[in-house]
Design a protein around this motif. Structure first.
Motif, short mmCIF file in Angstrom:
data_model
loop_
_atom_site.label_atom_id
_atom_site.label_comp_id
_atom_site.label_asym_id
_atom_site.label_seq_id
_atom_site.Cartn_x
_atom_site.Cartn_y
_atom_site.Cartn_z
N UNK A 61 82.66 76.24 -30.65
CA UNK A 61 83.18 75.27 -31.60
C UNK A 61 84.53 75.75 -32.15
N UNK A 62 85.32 74.80 -32.64
CA UNK A 62 86.60 75.14 -33.26
C UNK A 62 86.42 75.58 -34.71
N UNK A 63 85.24 75.30 -35.30
CA UNK A 63 85.03 75.51 -36.74
C UNK A 63 83.82 76.39 -37.01
N UNK A 64 83.87 77.09 -38.15
CA UNK A 64 82.74 77.88 -38.59
C UNK A 64 82.51 77.64 -40.08
N UNK A 65 81.37 78.06 -40.57
CA UNK A 65 81.04 77.95 -41.99
C UNK A 65 80.88 79.35 -42.56
N UNK A 66 81.26 79.49 -43.84
CA UNK A 66 81.12 80.76 -44.54
C UNK A 66 80.37 80.48 -45.84
N UNK A 67 79.42 81.33 -46.17
CA UNK A 67 78.60 81.14 -47.36
C UNK A 67 79.47 81.04 -48.61
N UNK A 68 79.23 80.00 -49.38
CA UNK A 68 79.91 79.82 -50.65
C UNK A 68 81.31 79.26 -50.58
N UNK A 69 81.79 78.88 -49.40
CA UNK A 69 83.15 78.33 -49.26
C UNK A 69 83.03 76.82 -49.06
N UNK A 70 83.55 76.08 -50.03
CA UNK A 70 83.45 74.62 -50.01
C UNK A 70 84.81 73.98 -50.23
N UNK A 71 84.95 72.74 -49.78
CA UNK A 71 86.12 71.90 -50.04
C UNK A 71 85.67 70.73 -50.89
N UNK A 72 86.61 70.08 -51.57
CA UNK A 72 86.28 68.88 -52.32
C UNK A 72 86.00 69.18 -53.79
N UNK A 73 85.75 68.10 -54.53
CA UNK A 73 85.52 68.20 -55.96
C UNK A 73 84.19 67.55 -56.30
N UNK A 74 83.40 68.22 -57.12
CA UNK A 74 82.13 67.73 -57.66
C UNK A 74 81.25 67.11 -56.57
N UNK A 75 80.90 65.83 -56.70
CA UNK A 75 79.95 65.22 -55.77
C UNK A 75 80.54 65.01 -54.37
N UNK A 76 81.84 65.19 -54.20
CA UNK A 76 82.46 65.07 -52.87
C UNK A 76 82.60 66.45 -52.19
N UNK A 77 82.02 67.46 -52.79
CA UNK A 77 82.10 68.80 -52.26
C UNK A 77 81.29 68.91 -50.97
N UNK A 78 81.79 69.67 -50.03
CA UNK A 78 81.10 69.89 -48.75
C UNK A 78 81.51 71.26 -48.20
N UNK A 79 80.71 71.75 -47.25
CA UNK A 79 81.04 73.05 -46.64
C UNK A 79 82.42 72.96 -46.00
#
Length: 158
Positions: A61-79
């Motif tokens: 994959x081109x993307x990975x996830x890291x624990x505790x790293x999110x984008x967005x604000x409040x209810x629009x927050x996502x990994x």
């Protein structure tokens, strides 16, 4: 059923010279420590996921996830989608892929007429911030140097 059929397919393909599956894979597969395939390698649905509890990604994959790293604000927050920094491989199609369930490693075999490369990728278990990709090339059957072009699939924008 798949475990019984796979070794037969691999042996037939190996006789045609179109693929190479390390003998260790066959032994570890029979012991239920490893699963491998020579088919469907390009299909993203069949790629294994790797992780160590801190970071993880679907292999290739081109993307990975890291624990505790999110984008967005409040209810629009996502990994956050973080570019995979180790997305590097020989520029040819792999002939086989394996997931070692015991060691947490994904291996791929790349085949040239007189050389074979094995690429291993894993997330370190003790050093959670470390991801490793290593490529081992056996060019001993070739009398000429082997030039290996690497495909850098690092996504540079998110």
């Amino acid at each position: 059923l798949r475990a019984e059929v796979a070794p037969t397919i691999v042996l037939v393909l190996a006789e045609d010279g179109r693929t190479h599956v390390p003998e260790e894979w066959k032994v570890r597969s029979d012991a239920a420590h490893l699963v491998y395939s020579t088919e469907g390698i390009d299909d993203p649905r069949w790629r294994p996921s790797l992780g160590n509890g801190y970071m993880g990604a679907r292999f290739g994959s081109d993307w990975m996830s890291v624990a505790g790293v999110f984008n967005g604000v409040m209810e629009r927050s996502h990994k956050a989608r973080i570019p995979v920094p180790f997305n590097l491989a020989p520029r040819i199609r792999p002939s086989a892929t394996a997931l070692d369930l015991e060691k947490g490693i994904v291996e791929q075999v790349f085949h040239w007429p007189d050389a074979v490369a094995v690429q291993r990728t894993y997330f370190h278990r003790a050093w959670h911030h470390v991801a490793v990709t290593e490529i081992t090339i056996d060019n001993t059957r070739n009398s000429q140097p082997l030039r290996v072009e690497l495909a850098d699939r690092l996504v540079r924008e998110s």
